[in-house]
Design a protein around this motif. Structure first.
Motif, mmCIF file in Angstrom:
data_model
loop_
_atom_site.group_PDB
_atom_site.id
_atom_site.type_symbol
_atom_site.label_atom_id
_atom_site.label_comp_id
_atom_site.label_asym_id
_atom_site.label_seq_id
_atom_site.Cartn_x
_atom_site.Cartn_y
_atom_site.Cartn_z
ATOM 1 N N LEU A 8 -10.464 -5.771 -7.720
ATOM 2 C CA LEU A 8 -10.867 -4.793 -6.717
ATOM 3 C C LEU A 8 -11.213 -3.496 -7.417
ATOM 4 O O LEU A 8 -10.588 -3.112 -8.405
ATOM 5 C CB LEU A 8 -9.724 -4.587 -5.717
ATOM 6 C CG LEU A 8 -9.858 -3.531 -4.613
ATOM 7 C CD1 LEU A 8 -9.151 -4.016 -3.360
ATOM 8 C CD2 LEU A 8 -9.255 -2.207 -5.053
ATOM 9 N N SER A 9 -12.252 -2.817 -6.896
ATOM 10 C CA SER A 9 -12.591 -1.502 -7.417
ATOM 11 C C SER A 9 -12.496 -0.476 -6.308
ATOM 12 O O SER A 9 -12.834 -0.747 -5.160
ATOM 13 C CB SER A 9 -14.004 -1.494 -8.009
ATOM 14 O OG SER A 9 -14.978 -1.752 -7.012
ATOM 15 N N LEU A 10 -11.979 0.709 -6.638
ATOM 16 C CA LEU A 10 -11.859 1.812 -5.700
ATOM 17 C C LEU A 10 -12.604 3.001 -6.281
ATOM 18 O O LEU A 10 -12.376 3.390 -7.424
ATOM 19 C CB LEU A 10 -10.391 2.197 -5.477
ATOM 20 C CG LEU A 10 -9.446 1.103 -5.006
ATOM 21 C CD1 LEU A 10 -8.667 0.549 -6.179
ATOM 22 C CD2 LEU A 10 -8.489 1.640 -3.957
ATOM 23 N N ALA B 284 -8.223 -2.784 -10.035
ATOM 24 C CA ALA B 284 -6.903 -3.358 -9.784
ATOM 25 C C ALA B 284 -7.014 -4.866 -9.647
ATOM 26 O O ALA B 284 -8.068 -5.413 -9.315
ATOM 27 C CB ALA B 284 -6.306 -2.763 -8.515
ATOM 28 N N THR B 285 -5.895 -5.531 -9.890
ATOM 29 C CA THR B 285 -5.786 -6.983 -9.693
ATOM 30 C C THR B 285 -5.208 -7.246 -8.311
ATOM 31 O O THR B 285 -4.254 -6.596 -7.893
ATOM 32 C CB THR B 285 -4.865 -7.600 -10.758
ATOM 33 O OG1 THR B 285 -5.450 -7.389 -12.045
ATOM 34 C CG2 THR B 285 -4.672 -9.091 -10.512
ATOM 35 N N ILE B 286 -5.789 -8.200 -7.610
ATOM 36 C CA ILE B 286 -5.335 -8.581 -6.273
ATOM 37 C C ILE B 286 -4.714 -9.969 -6.337
ATOM 38 O O ILE B 286 -5.241 -10.869 -7.005
ATOM 39 C CB ILE B 286 -6.515 -8.591 -5.282
ATOM 40 C CG1 ILE B 286 -7.241 -7.236 -5.286
ATOM 41 C CG2 ILE B 286 -6.022 -8.919 -3.875
ATOM 42 C CD1 ILE B 286 -6.369 -6.056 -4.949
ATOM 43 N N GLY C 157 0.850 -1.185 0.000
ATOM 44 C CA GLY C 157 0.000 0.000 0.000
ATOM 45 C C GLY C 157 0.882 1.231 0.000
ATOM 46 O O GLY C 157 0.858 2.055 0.905
ATOM 47 N N ALA C 158 1.699 1.374 -1.051
ATOM 48 C CA ALA C 158 2.778 2.369 -1.049
ATOM 49 C C ALA C 158 2.306 3.787 -1.305
ATOM 50 O O ALA C 158 3.056 4.734 -1.080
ATOM 51 C CB ALA C 158 3.824 1.984 -2.109
ATOM 52 N N TYR C 159 1.099 3.959 -1.816
ATOM 53 C CA TYR C 159 0.555 5.280 -2.143
ATOM 54 C C TYR C 159 1.518 5.994 -3.097
ATOM 55 O O TYR C 159 1.737 5.554 -4.205
ATOM 56 C CB TYR C 159 0.279 6.061 -0.869
ATOM 57 C CG TYR C 159 -0.275 7.461 -1.084
ATOM 58 C CD1 TYR C 159 -1.302 7.695 -2.005
ATOM 59 C CD2 TYR C 159 0.235 8.536 -0.369
ATOM 60 C CE1 TYR C 159 -1.796 8.972 -2.210
ATOM 61 C CE2 TYR C 159 -0.266 9.819 -0.564
ATOM 62 C CZ TYR C 159 -1.276 10.030 -1.488
ATOM 63 O OH TYR C 159 -1.751 11.289 -1.694
ATOM 64 N N ASN C 160 2.138 7.090 -2.682
ATOM 65 C CA ASN C 160 3.046 7.834 -3.571
ATOM 66 C C ASN C 160 4.514 7.666 -3.199
ATOM 67 O O ASN C 160 5.368 8.405 -3.667
ATOM 68 C CB ASN C 160 2.685 9.315 -3.578
ATOM 69 C CG ASN C 160 2.880 9.979 -2.210
ATOM 70 O OD1 ASN C 160 3.303 9.324 -1.258
ATOM 71 N ND2 ASN C 160 2.563 11.254 -2.115
ATOM 72 N N GLY C 161 4.799 6.688 -2.321
ATOM 73 C CA GLY C 161 6.178 6.449 -1.907
ATOM 74 C C GLY C 161 6.614 7.273 -0.718
ATOM 75 O O GLY C 161 7.802 7.302 -0.381
ATOM 76 N N ASP C 162 5.663 7.913 -0.034
ATOM 77 C CA ASP C 162 6.033 8.792 1.081
ATOM 78 C C ASP C 162 6.653 8.028 2.248
ATOM 79 O O ASP C 162 7.528 8.559 2.951
ATOM 80 C CB ASP C 162 4.839 9.612 1.548
ATOM 81 C CG ASP C 162 3.626 8.767 1.917
ATOM 82 O OD1 ASP C 162 3.581 7.565 1.568
ATOM 83 O OD2 ASP C 162 2.693 9.323 2.542
ATOM 84 N N THR C 163 6.242 6.773 2.465
ATOM 85 C CA THR C 163 6.822 6.006 3.583
ATOM 86 C C THR C 163 8.267 5.643 3.292
ATOM 87 O O THR C 163 9.128 5.738 4.175
ATOM 88 C CB THR C 163 5.990 4.737 3.849
ATOM 89 O OG1 THR C 163 4.614 5.089 3.995
ATOM 90 C CG2 THR C 163 6.473 4.053 5.116
ATOM 91 N N LEU C 164 8.560 5.230 2.073
ATOM 92 C CA LEU C 164 9.950 4.966 1.696
ATOM 93 C C LEU C 164 10.788 6.233 1.825
ATOM 94 O O LEU C 164 11.923 6.187 2.327
ATOM 95 C CB LEU C 164 10.014 4.447 0.260
ATOM 96 C CG LEU C 164 11.422 4.282 -0.332
ATOM 97 C CD1 LEU C 164 12.243 3.274 0.472
ATOM 98 C CD2 LEU C 164 11.338 3.864 -1.799
ATOM 99 N N ASP D 39 -3.588 1.188 -7.075
ATOM 100 C CA ASP D 39 -4.396 2.293 -7.581
ATOM 101 C C ASP D 39 -3.683 2.997 -8.735
ATOM 102 O O ASP D 39 -2.590 3.546 -8.554
ATOM 103 C CB ASP D 39 -4.663 3.291 -6.451
ATOM 104 C CG ASP D 39 -5.715 4.327 -6.824
ATOM 105 O OD1 ASP D 39 -5.683 4.821 -7.958
ATOM 106 O OD2 ASP D 39 -6.550 4.650 -5.960
ATOM 107 N N PRO D 40 -4.276 3.016 -9.936
ATOM 108 C CA PRO D 40 -3.606 3.655 -11.083
ATOM 109 C C PRO D 40 -3.258 5.115 -10.851
ATOM 110 O O PRO D 40 -2.210 5.582 -11.301
ATOM 111 C CB PRO D 40 -4.635 3.499 -12.217
ATOM 112 C CG PRO D 40 -5.469 2.332 -11.813
ATOM 113 C CD PRO D 40 -5.555 2.393 -10.322
#
Length: 369
Positions: A249-251, A274-276, A187-194, A212-213
């Motif tokens: 999955l749909s968001l 998305a594919t899970i 669940g990396a989102y935009n890479g803020d945790t890295l 999420d595209p």
């Protein structure tokens, strides 16, 4: 829900959904109230007031429903603003959600059947997780979360742990000093945790999972910048979601208004698909030092799909606990079961307002005090 006129505080997506739900059930919604003046004068066919323009005759008489549902506006502080403007009857999300949950849908930690702390204390799952938590702050935080979500500890809305989210003495102290860190971000989102982690440790291997595209575009841009700044960083992105089985999955929507559906159909123009897949099926031999899991309500399924990786890695784990109302008790128990006797110490910390960004930390190589 109530048989009289009312106002809604807020004008965001949650407030609009709340107004629609109330009106369809026959309640007389008079309009929205916002703190700051804006060009918006009407919303959903209803007037938009500021505190200064709310009709005087409504103050002290009309109830106001809080339509603000996020991690930044602490409810105890909002209560002071509402009462300072002459409104004493406040309907909080935990008051109206049990009546409107079918219309409002999934709203993170809101529970259609909230239980007070006294009822939780009789629950065997609650008793088991309390017995496994490593310190008094974790136990107190758990109790206050349950009290807040049932409406009996409004002041907890402003509480946050003194420790930084994810990278703090609990987690960093469990990593080998001087050794490069391998990091899995589910669940990396935009890479803020890295980006935060590389401020504390050298990261040479980083796998970022993000389905999420829209987020993938942001993630790609951020990683391009980070790899130019940190020559040893070698991130790898997997554009899939993590789960216990292969599915779709749909968001729909954004932020706290996001709706997540497994194998769901929707006509929303904001829907992304998305594919899970189970992580164990795509990484059968990898190991990591630090694993973060934050996947919008499907955290437990993601963990179940990476059982073998967890057993190989003995990693530091940081797992979101606020996406579903029962996660704060049931998810830690599931994690303890998945780890199946591996020596870990367990903590709960609260990192944002209104019981958002609650994190369950599993720290390896230690035994419970």
């Amino acid at each position: 829900m109530i048989d009289e006129k009312l106002l809604i505080f807020g004008a965001g997506s949650h407030a609009r959904k709340l107004a629609d739900s109330l009106r369809r059930r026959g309640d007389n919604v008079l309009g929205f109230v916002t703190t700051h003046q804006s060009a918006l004068k009407e919303l959903e066919g209803l007037p938009v007031f500021t505190w200064e323009t709310v009709p005087h005759y409504l103050r002290g008489q009309c109830p106001i429903a809080c339509g603000i549902f996020n991690r930044s506006d602490a409810y105890d502080q909002l209560a002071k603003t509402i009462r300072a403007n002459g409104f004493s009857r406040i309907l909080w999300p935990w008051d109206y959600y049990p009546y409107l949950h079918h219309d409002l849908g999934w709203c993170y930690w809101l529970d259609p059947n909230p239980r007070p702390p006294s009822a939780w204390r009789q629950d065997s799952d609650y008793q088991e997780i309390v017995s496994n938590l490593a310190d008094s702050e974790s136990r107190k935080t758990l109790d206050r979360i349950l009290a807040f979500r049932s409406g009996s500890d409004l002041e907890f809305a402003s509480y946050t742990s003194h420790e930084t989210q994810y990278f703090n003495p609990l987690t960093l102290g469990a990593l080998n000093p001087g050794k490069p860190v391998s990091f899995l971000d589910v669940g990396a989102y935009n890479g803020d945790t890295l980006e935060s982690l590389i401020q504390y440790a050298e990261v040479t291997k980083a796998v970022l999972i993000e389905p999420d595209p829209d987020n993938l575009n942001l993630l790609s841009l951020n990683l391009d910048r980070l790899t130019r700044l940190h020559q040893g960083l070698n991130p790898y992105v997997l554009p899939v979601g993590a789960g216990a089985e292969h599915c779709s999955l749909s968001l729909s929507g954004e932020g706290e208004a996001t709706t997540v559906s497994i194998n769901g159909d929707t006509d929303s123009r904001t829907t992304r698909f998305a594919t899970i897949t189970p992580i164990d099926s795509i990484m059968p031999a990898e190991c990591f030092d630090f694993i973060k899991v934050d996947v919008e309500g499907h955290d437990l399924q993601a963990l179940r799909g990476m059982r073998e990786l967890l057993h190989r890695s003995h990693a530091v784990l940081a797992i979101s606990l606020y996406h579903r109302p029962l996660d704060v008790v049931h998810l830690p128990l599931a994690v303890i079961d998945l780890l199946d006797g591996i020596p870990y110490e367990y903590f709960i910390r609260q990192h944002m307002h209104n019981s958002f960004d609650t994190v369950f930390y599993a720290i390896p190589g230690r035994v419970k005090r």
